[in-house]
Scaffold this active site. Structure first.
Site, short mmCIF file in Angstrom:
data_model
loop_
_atom_site.label_atom_id
_atom_site.label_comp_id
_atom_site.label_asym_id
_atom_site.label_seq_id
_atom_site.Cartn_x
_atom_site.Cartn_y
_atom_site.Cartn_z
N GLU A 184 0.59 -1.63 -0.02
CA GLU A 184 -0.19 -0.12 0.00
C GLU A 184 0.76 1.22 0.08
OE1 GLU A 184 -3.01 0.30 3.31
OE2 GLU A 184 -2.71 2.15 2.72
N ARG A 205 4.98 -12.78 9.94
CA ARG A 205 5.44 -11.48 9.67
C ARG A 205 6.62 -11.43 10.40
NH1 ARG A 205 1.70 -7.07 8.90
NH2 ARG A 205 3.15 -5.74 8.93
N LYS A 254 4.42 0.89 9.38
CA LYS A 254 3.72 2.39 8.68
C LYS A 254 4.29 3.13 9.47
CE LYS A 254 2.65 0.13 4.89
NZ LYS A 254 2.26 -0.17 3.80
P1 ATP Z 1 2.04 -2.36 8.02
O1 ATP Z 1 1.27 -2.58 8.67
O2 ATP Z 1 3.28 -1.78 9.23
O3 ATP Z 1 1.33 -0.96 7.74
P2 ATP Z 1 1.21 -3.39 6.12
O4 ATP Z 1 0.55 -4.94 5.91
O5 ATP Z 1 -0.55 -2.82 5.21
O6 ATP Z 1 2.27 -2.94 6.72
P3 ATP Z 1 1.87 -3.54 2.96
O7 ATP Z 1 2.28 -2.29 2.04
O8 ATP Z 1 0.02 -3.99 2.72
O9 ATP Z 1 2.05 -3.14 4.36
O10 ATP Z 1 2.26 -4.76 2.80
C1 ATP Z 1 2.58 -4.86 1.42
C2 ATP Z 1 3.25 -6.89 1.67
O11 ATP Z 1 4.19 -7.11 2.48
C3 ATP Z 1 1.65 -7.42 2.04
O12 ATP Z 1 1.90 -8.98 1.85
C4 ATP Z 1 2.49 -7.78 3.50
O13 ATP Z 1 1.86 -8.88 4.86
C5 ATP Z 1 3.77 -7.27 3.44
N1 ATP Z 1 4.12 -6.97 5.04
C6 ATP Z 1 3.88 -5.71 5.48
N2 ATP Z 1 4.78 -6.47 6.76
C7 ATP Z 1 5.29 -7.16 6.90
C8 ATP Z 1 6.98 -8.10 8.23
N3 ATP Z 1 6.79 -7.19 8.61
N4 ATP Z 1 7.01 -9.39 7.28
C9 ATP Z 1 6.73 -10.02 6.60
N5 ATP Z 1 6.03 -9.01 5.57
C10 ATP Z 1 5.52 -7.74 5.72
MG MG Z 2 -1.61 -3.53 4.39
#
Ligand code: ATP
Ligand code: MG
Length: 563
Positions: free
Chosen positions: A36, A263, A273
């Site tokens: 995102e 994660r 984020k």
């Molecule tokens: P946040 O919760 O920090 O906003 P998010 O998961 O919403 O993170 P996205 O931009 O949606 O962030 O993530 C893109 C991809 O990266 C998704 O498939 C997510 O599952 C993966 N991802 C995000 N954070 C992690 C992590 N700490 N470890 C492994 N994969 C991750």
């Molecule tokens: Mg997300």
């Protein structure tokens, strides 16, 4: 051994893929990385990138980069561009396959119309608060919305008018008609569309005032792109029945399978984020690329290499078990890389003047020294030696503590690549601080130790008249506890106040002046350093990437022993 057979890389997801291929469920593999654009990528995303692009590469499949841009009020183009740059920097390429979920807004709308026509979605007038009341809890079933039995024709009319902008934010939603009594709360008539006026979407501008939710958008986007394995993190496990419901109830062209993995959590930092954005917005760090940040941009500026990050991601593996990875894992990956690849140099971080009284005043010797002790192919460089030098303050003790192996008054030490010297006097200022050392040298010791003498210590140095001034930034952990904000505590309280130390009067061996940002060195005995973009001509700035050894573990050990 091919990379695919590398046992380190085998994981439960690759095993599923192997089975799917073996029984002919798929003949090609397609994955996607779906960030995102509401922040910069961090090391956790790197885990997902290495997994998704790595699977695609190893199975000769494809991996799409798809921006999941359904929340326009938090997203912007700066993030889109930064994410693309970071994925490329990590060494991956999506080729022609760059997509935005917003590319599918029209199709998503069409599938919603299908759901309404089949009686599987309805326009609901409950506001957010009442919807929560109706939703029930984990132990109690929800109640059906009074609008649930609205006939399809009326729903279609209202949905079209929602799109046309007739209703304000927070009034109507489109909800899936699934099961208000489901033990899985995600299936209790989840919202598929909400109204958002007045936002300018970075891709679709002001075209829409109706935005689909992530849970509705994601499965359809996957299916439209022909994704075979939709890999996501564990928090989506409970959403999988909804993912499957959307796929099963719309006329999408294929059935991707969602698989969840744990994660990455890393000690002494935060990965959400929302928190990272707070650190940036509140000025607690200098930006997304602050070298203390766990962001890819921060790690890059800190001196990390893409290779080291990939190695780290492969080593931590892919499982379903949540865990907290030690910072030492990440640091050992970069140390191994830089030990092999970083040229050596001498830099004195806390200079103390040293005069070699026995060395002629007008003389400069150019010593030939290797750029890398373990790799002769990197050649040699010329290092000037003269009567006036600087050494590091910490390499001299007038009254040495037990076990001190460096320079003492009356003691001997070897100057790296040069002579054995003996300290014969100290000059102090009024406050009694040592400001200069007076020494003699043994001309027969250049590059070799005489057999009659045991010199224990070797210290680094620079020639005073040749040295180049520099700024050096030393970093410690951004947080002082392994799990910042643990147990609901405000994570601000866990910030380490000493995470940055700026040394403004450092001296480098000459020849290191014409260096471009991003160049990496080992400063002998001090660690690995990278040239920072803040450098100016004649005034280089360096960041310490990492120390030579795991000094944190050592410090812990001393604290432990001294208690
Ligand atoms: P946040 O919760 O920090 O906003 P998010 O998961 O919403 O993170 P996205 O931009 O949606 O962030 O993530 C893109 C991809 O990266 C998704 O498939 C997510 O599952 C993966 N991802 C995000 N954070 C992690 C992590 N700490 N470890 C492994 N994969 C991750
Ligand atoms: Mg997300």
């Amino acid at each position: 051994m091919s990379e695919k057979e590398d046992p380190r890389k085998t994981n439960f997801i690759r095993q599923i893929i192997d089975e799917d291929l073996a029984r002919g469920k798929h003949t090609r593999i397609a994955t996607r990385f779906p960030p995102e654009p509401n922040g910069y990528l961090h090391i956790g995303h790197a885990k997902s990138i290495v997994l998704n692009f790595g699977v695609a590469r190893d199975y000769q499949g494809t991996c799409n980069l798809r921006f999941d841009d359904t929340n326009p009020h938090k997203e912007n183009l700066e993030y889109v561009e930064a994410i693309k740059e970071d994925v490329h920097w990590l060494g991956y390429d999506w080729g022609e396959r760059l997509y935005f979920a917003s590319d599918y807004f029209e199709q998503l709308y069409g599938f919603a119309v299908e759901l309404i026509e089949q009686g599987r979605a309805y326009v609901c007038e409950l506001d957010a608060e009442r919807m929560r009341e109706y939703r029930g809890t984990l132990t109690e079933p929800g109640r059906e919305s009074p609008y649930r039995e609205r006939p399809p024709a009326e729903n279609l009319d209202l949905f079209a008018r929602m799109r046309a902008g007739e209703f304000p934010d927070g009034t109507l939603t489109l909800r899936a008609r699934i099961d208000m009594a489901s033990p899985n709360l995600n299936l209790r008539d989840p919202v598929l569309y909400r109204i958002r006026h007045g936002v300018i979407h970075h891709q679709t501008g002001g075209e829409w005032c109706l935005y689909p939710t992530y849970d509705y958008t994601h499965p359809i986007s996957d299916a439209l792109e022909g994704i075979t394995h939709s890999l996501c993190t564990l928090e989506f496990e409970d959403h999988r029945p909804l993912y499957d419901w959307v796929i099963a109830n719309t006329s999408v062209p294929c059935r991707p399978r969602q698989i969840e993995f744990s994660r990455l959590n890393l000690e002494y930092t935060v990965m959400s984020k929302r928190r990272l954005t707070q650190l940036v917005d509140e000025g607690l760090v200098t930006g997304w690329d602050d070298p203390r940040m766990p962001s890819i941009a921060g790690l890059r500026r800190r001196g990390y290499t893409p290779e080291a990050i990939r190695t780290f991601c492969e080593r931590i593996g892919v499982t379903k078990a949540d865990n907290l990875v030690e910072m030492a894992m990440l640091e050992s990956a970069i140390r191994e890389d830089l030990d092999r690849n970083a040229p050596r140099a001498m830099a004195v971080l806390r200079p103390l003047k040293l005069v070699v009284e026995s060395y002629p005043e007008d003389r400069t010797e150019m010593l030939t020294v290797p750029n890398h002790p373990k790799d002769v192919t990197t050649g040699t460089r010329a290092l000037p030696f003269s009567r006036e030098l600087y050494i590091d303050r910490s390499d001299f003790m007038e009254e040495p503590v037990k076990g001190f192996k460096r320079l003492t008054l009356g003691g001997e030490v070897r100057l790296r690549h040069a002579y054995v010297i003996r300290c014969v006097g100290v000059v102090k200022d009024r406050a009694g601080t040592v400001v200069e050392l007076r020494c003699t040298h043994d001309p027969d010791t250049l590059g070799k130790n005489p057999t009659d003498r045991k010199v224990k210590g070797v210290i680094h140095w620079v020639s005073a008249s040749h040295a180049v001034a520099a700024e050096v930034r030393l970093y410690d952990r951004l947080f002082s506890v392994p799990e910042p904000g643990e147990g609901g505590r405000d994570f601000h309280a866990d910030l380490n106040p000493d995470s940055l130390q700026v040394l403004t009067h450092c001296l480098l061996e000459p020849g290191l002046t014409k260096i471009a940002p991003g160049n990496r060195f080992q400063f002998e005995r001090e660690g690995y350093f990278v040239v920072d973009p803040d450098s100016r001509p004649g005034r280089p700035v360096f960041n310490r990437t990492v120390t030579l050894r795991d000094t944190w573990a050592q410090n812990l050990f001393t604290i432990f022993v001294s208690k």
